[in-house]
Scaffold this motif. Structure first.
Motif, PDB file in Angstrom:
ATOM      1  N   TYR A  94      -7.619   5.456  36.985  1.00  0.00           N
ATOM      2  CA  TYR A  94      -6.228   5.452  36.738  1.00  0.00           C
ATOM      3  C   TYR A  94      -6.001   4.038  36.195  1.00  0.00           C
ATOM      4  O   TYR A  94      -6.600   3.196  36.552  1.00  0.00           O
ATOM      5  CB  TYR A  94      -5.171   5.890  37.759  1.00  0.00           C
ATOM      6  CG  TYR A  94      -5.190   4.770  38.730  1.00  0.00           C
ATOM      7  CD1 TYR A  94      -4.137   3.482  38.731  1.00  0.00           C
ATOM      8  CD2 TYR A  94      -5.903   4.700  39.876  1.00  0.00           C
ATOM      9  CE1 TYR A  94      -4.108   2.713  39.767  1.00  0.00           C
ATOM     10  CE2 TYR A  94      -5.739   3.742  40.843  1.00  0.00           C
ATOM     11  CZ  TYR A  94      -4.844   2.870  40.854  1.00  0.00           C
ATOM     12  OH  TYR A  94      -4.839   1.724  41.793  1.00  0.00           O
ATOM     13  N   SER A  95      -4.996   3.854  35.243  1.00  0.00           N
ATOM     14  CA  SER A  95      -4.407   2.372  35.060  1.00  0.00           C
ATOM     15  C   SER A  95      -2.970   2.382  35.069  1.00  0.00           C
ATOM     16  O   SER A  95      -2.382   3.673  34.887  1.00  0.00           O
ATOM     17  CB  SER A  95      -4.828   2.145  33.610  1.00  0.00           C
ATOM     18  OG  SER A  95      -4.352   3.268  32.602  1.00  0.00           O
ATOM     19  N   PHE A  96      -2.399   1.375  35.257  1.00  0.00           N
ATOM     20  CA  PHE A  96      -0.971   1.231  35.441  1.00  0.00           C
ATOM     21  C   PHE A  96      -0.692  -0.051  34.991  1.00  0.00           C
ATOM     22  O   PHE A  96      -1.050  -1.110  35.223  1.00  0.00           O
ATOM     23  CB  PHE A  96      -0.741   1.296  37.180  1.00  0.00           C
ATOM     24  CG  PHE A  96       0.382   1.230  37.505  1.00  0.00           C
ATOM     25  CD1 PHE A  96       1.398   2.376  37.548  1.00  0.00           C
ATOM     26  CD2 PHE A  96       1.048   0.137  38.181  1.00  0.00           C
ATOM     27  CE1 PHE A  96       2.757   2.297  37.832  1.00  0.00           C
ATOM     28  CE2 PHE A  96       2.369   0.056  38.706  1.00  0.00           C
ATOM     29  CZ  PHE A  96       3.225   1.235  38.500  1.00  0.00           C
ATOM     30  N   SER A  97       0.511   0.036  34.144  1.00  0.00           N
ATOM     31  CA  SER A  97       1.119  -1.295  33.586  1.00  0.00           C
ATOM     32  C   SER A  97       2.242  -1.541  34.260  1.00  0.00           C
ATOM     33  O   SER A  97       2.824  -0.853  34.927  1.00  0.00           O
ATOM     34  CB  SER A  97       1.255  -0.873  31.999  1.00  0.00           C
ATOM     35  OG  SER A  97       2.379   0.102  31.689  1.00  0.00           O
ATOM     36  N   SER A  98       2.644  -2.963  33.780  1.00  0.00           N
ATOM     37  CA  SER A  98       3.938  -3.391  34.493  1.00  0.00           C
ATOM     38  C   SER A  98       5.059  -2.732  34.224  1.00  0.00           C
ATOM     39  O   SER A  98       6.031  -2.905  34.863  1.00  0.00           O
ATOM     40  CB  SER A  98       3.975  -4.822  34.148  1.00  0.00           C
ATOM     41  OG  SER A  98       4.036  -5.017  32.661  1.00  0.00           O
ATOM     42  N   ASP A  99       5.040  -2.036  33.079  1.00  0.00           N
ATOM     43  CA  ASP A  99       6.504  -1.329  32.905  1.00  0.00           C
ATOM     44  C   ASP A  99       6.482   0.134  33.376  1.00  0.00           C
ATOM     45  O   ASP A  99       7.480   0.895  33.172  1.00  0.00           O
ATOM     46  CB  ASP A  99       6.463  -1.088  31.459  1.00  0.00           C
ATOM     47  CG  ASP A  99       5.560  -0.360  30.627  1.00  0.00           C
ATOM     48  OD1 ASP A  99       4.571   0.276  31.249  1.00  0.00           O
ATOM     49  OD2 ASP A  99       5.939   0.159  29.345  1.00  0.00           O
ATOM     50  N   GLY A 100       5.388   0.405  34.354  1.00  0.00           N
ATOM     51  CA  GLY A 100       5.403   1.709  34.876  1.00  0.00           C
ATOM     52  C   GLY A 100       4.652   2.710  34.321  1.00  0.00           C
ATOM     53  O   GLY A 100       4.302   3.870  34.815  1.00  0.00           O
ATOM     54  N   ARG A 101       4.171   2.634  33.015  1.00  0.00           N
ATOM     55  CA  ARG A 101       3.457   3.807  32.451  1.00  0.00           C
ATOM     56  C   ARG A 101       2.129   3.764  33.123  1.00  0.00           C
ATOM     57  O   ARG A 101       1.364   2.570  33.540  1.00  0.00           O
ATOM     58  CB  ARG A 101       3.404   3.258  30.947  1.00  0.00           C
ATOM     59  CG  ARG A 101       4.570   3.052  30.265  1.00  0.00           C
ATOM     60  CD  ARG A 101       4.572   3.967  28.981  1.00  0.00           C
ATOM     61  NE  ARG A 101       5.877   3.864  28.419  1.00  0.00           N
ATOM     62  CZ  ARG A 101       6.750   5.179  28.470  1.00  0.00           C
ATOM     63  NH1 ARG A 101       6.275   6.195  29.170  1.00  0.00           N
ATOM     64  NH2 ARG A 101       7.867   5.134  28.089  1.00  0.00           N
ATOM     65  N   PHE A 102       1.453   4.992  33.206  1.00  0.00           N
ATOM     66  CA  PHE A 102       0.292   5.107  33.913  1.00  0.00           C
ATOM     67  C   PHE A 102      -0.447   5.984  33.054  1.00  0.00           C
ATOM     68  O   PHE A 102      -0.246   6.849  32.296  1.00  0.00           O
ATOM     69  CB  PHE A 102       0.400   5.527  35.331  1.00  0.00           C
ATOM     70  CG  PHE A 102       0.889   6.977  35.532  1.00  0.00           C
ATOM     71  CD1 PHE A 102       0.335   8.031  35.485  1.00  0.00           C
ATOM     72  CD2 PHE A 102       2.458   7.149  35.624  1.00  0.00           C
ATOM     73  CE1 PHE A 102       0.678   9.354  35.773  1.00  0.00           C
ATOM     74  CE2 PHE A 102       2.939   8.379  35.728  1.00  0.00           C
ATOM     75  CZ  PHE A 102       2.193   9.310  35.779  1.00  0.00           C
ATOM     76  N   VAL A 103      -1.991   5.994  33.279  1.00  0.00           N
ATOM     77  CA  VAL A 103      -2.803   7.010  32.632  1.00  0.00           C
ATOM     78  C   VAL A 103      -3.683   7.629  33.802  1.00  0.00           C
ATOM     79  O   VAL A 103      -4.364   6.540  34.480  1.00  0.00           O
ATOM     80  CB  VAL A 103      -3.502   6.581  31.700  1.00  0.00           C
ATOM     81  CG1 VAL A 103      -4.637   7.718  31.109  1.00  0.00           C
ATOM     82  CG2 VAL A 103      -2.537   6.068  30.335  1.00  0.00           C
ATOM     83  N   VAL A 104      -3.879   8.600  34.363  1.00  0.00           N
ATOM     84  CA  VAL A 104      -4.660   9.185  35.417  1.00  0.00           C
ATOM     85  C   VAL A 104      -5.848  10.063  34.606  1.00  0.00           C
ATOM     86  O   VAL A 104      -5.310  10.868  34.097  1.00  0.00           O
ATOM     87  CB  VAL A 104      -3.992   9.940  36.696  1.00  0.00           C
ATOM     88  CG1 VAL A 104      -4.943  10.409  37.701  1.00  0.00           C
ATOM     89  CG2 VAL A 104      -2.888   8.939  37.353  1.00  0.00           C
ATOM     90  N   HIS A 105      -6.922   9.660  35.272  1.00  0.00           N
ATOM     91  CA  HIS A 105      -7.991  10.632  34.397  1.00  0.00           C
ATOM     92  C   HIS A 105      -8.701  11.407  35.879  1.00  0.00           C
ATOM     93  O   HIS A 105      -9.144  10.857  36.787  1.00  0.00           O
ATOM     94  CB  HIS A 105      -9.087   9.732  34.045  1.00  0.00           C
ATOM     95  CG  HIS A 105      -8.659   9.165  32.781  1.00  0.00           C
ATOM     96  ND1 HIS A 105      -8.598   7.865  32.580  1.00  0.00           N
ATOM     97  CD2 HIS A 105      -8.521   9.845  31.442  1.00  0.00           C
ATOM     98  CE1 HIS A 105      -8.104   7.632  31.333  1.00  0.00           C
ATOM     99  NE2 HIS A 105      -7.945   8.530  30.641  1.00  0.00           N
ATOM    100  N   LEU A 106      -8.670  12.688  35.721  1.00  0.00           N
ATOM    101  CA  LEU A 106      -9.478  13.677  36.590  1.00  0.00           C
ATOM    102  C   LEU A 106     -10.575  13.739  36.093  1.00  0.00           C
ATOM    103  O   LEU A 106     -11.277  13.749  34.976  1.00  0.00           O
ATOM    104  CB  LEU A 106      -8.600  14.911  36.528  1.00  0.00           C
ATOM    105  CG  LEU A 106      -7.165  14.720  37.129  1.00  0.00           C
ATOM    106  CD1 LEU A 106      -6.369  16.276  37.264  1.00  0.00           C
ATOM    107  CD2 LEU A 106      -6.910  13.908  38.233  1.00  0.00           C
ATOM    108  N   GLU A 107     -11.686  14.211  37.119  1.00  0.00           N
ATOM    109  CA  GLU A 107     -13.193  14.352  36.887  1.00  0.00           C
ATOM    110  C   GLU A 107     -13.324  15.637  36.052  1.00  0.00           C
ATOM    111  O   GLU A 107     -14.335  15.948  35.301  1.00  0.00           O
ATOM    112  CB  GLU A 107     -13.838  14.698  38.259  1.00  0.00           C
ATOM    113  CG  GLU A 107     -13.894  13.313  39.137  1.00  0.00           C
ATOM    114  CD  GLU A 107     -14.514  13.695  40.611  1.00  0.00           C
ATOM    115  OE1 GLU A 107     -14.608  14.827  40.910  1.00  0.00           O
ATOM    116  OE2 GLU A 107     -14.590  12.580  41.268  1.00  0.00           O
ATOM    117  N   ARG A 108     -12.382  16.595  36.412  1.00  0.00           N
ATOM    118  CA  ARG A 108     -12.281  17.833  35.385  1.00  0.00           C
ATOM    119  C   ARG A 108     -10.966  18.419  35.552  1.00  0.00           C
ATOM    120  O   ARG A 108     -10.098  17.969  36.415  1.00  0.00           O
ATOM    121  CB  ARG A 108     -13.281  19.031  36.143  1.00  0.00           C
ATOM    122  CG  ARG A 108     -12.883  19.331  37.438  1.00  0.00           C
ATOM    123  CD  ARG A 108     -14.182  19.974  38.187  1.00  0.00           C
ATOM    124  NE  ARG A 108     -13.737  20.335  39.426  1.00  0.00           N
ATOM    125  CZ  ARG A 108     -13.705  19.554  40.572  1.00  0.00           C
ATOM    126  NH1 ARG A 108     -13.907  18.333  40.351  1.00  0.00           N
ATOM    127  NH2 ARG A 108     -13.507  19.990  41.693  1.00  0.00           N
TER     128      ARG A 108
END
Length: 181
Positions: free
Chosen positions: A59-73
């Motif tokens: 996952y990645s998380f930015s200071s403004d609260g935006r995030f991206v989560v990657h699942l294995e599948r």
């Protein structure tokens, strides 16, 4: 040069006010450590860790609260409703809510509907709210406190439910006979 005591007092109050505002603002107290798992970050924002399945790859998380989560599948998890997780989930995390959510759907009857937003009560209660289109659904938060395992397909869930519906009771070895004479 003389200092006006009134302006000095005003400046001190302004400085103290800014200091307290900055230190008390929730977003400033919510720190993010890149060594933490996403399951550890969610509770820091007042959300249960079980909102995401056990298959988070990164996952990645930015200071403004935006995030991206990657699942294995892609996967499915059964709560009160069957939920589908895409391989990429995005949104904006703030204290008590996830907005602009993409990548999670819920099955309602025979339709798959996008979950747009997730919120909890502040102060915390036993409820969590899911915004699905114009529908706001309140559920018991307890089912989201533990991290659930993924199912690879929706068929496993449906077939399991059908199998349970048609199962016969377990055989009974002895049937007590109650005879009264």
């Amino acid at each position: 040069m003389a200092i006006n005591p009134k302006s000095h007092h005003d400046l001190t109050l302004l400085t103290l006010s800014l200091f307290f505002f900055i230190t008390i603002t929730p977003s400033s107290s919510l720190t993010y450590d890149s060594n933490q798992t996403v399951y550890e970050i969610l509770p820091k924002f007042g959300l249960p860790s079980g909102l995401l399945p056990d298959s988070v790859a990164d996952y990645s998380f930015s200071s403004d609260g935006r995030f991206v989560v990657h699942l294995e599948r892609t996967c499915y998890v059964e709560f009160d409703y069957l939920v589908y997780y895409d391989t990429t989930i995005t949104g904006k995390l703030s204290y008590g809510s996830i907005t602009d959510l993409k990548g999670i759907q819920v099955r309602r009857f025979f339709l798959w509907l996008d979950v747009d937003e997730i919120k909890v009560d502040l102060p915390p209660s036993e409820s969590i709210y899911f915004q699905v289109g114009f529908i706001n659904k309140k559920l018991d938060i307890d089912q989201f406190k533990t991290i659930h395992s993924c199912r690879d397909s929706v068929m496993g869930s449906c077939l399991g439910s059908l199998k349970r519906a048609f199962e016969l009771p377990a055989p009974v070895d002895e049937i007590p006979m109650l005879l009264t004479e």
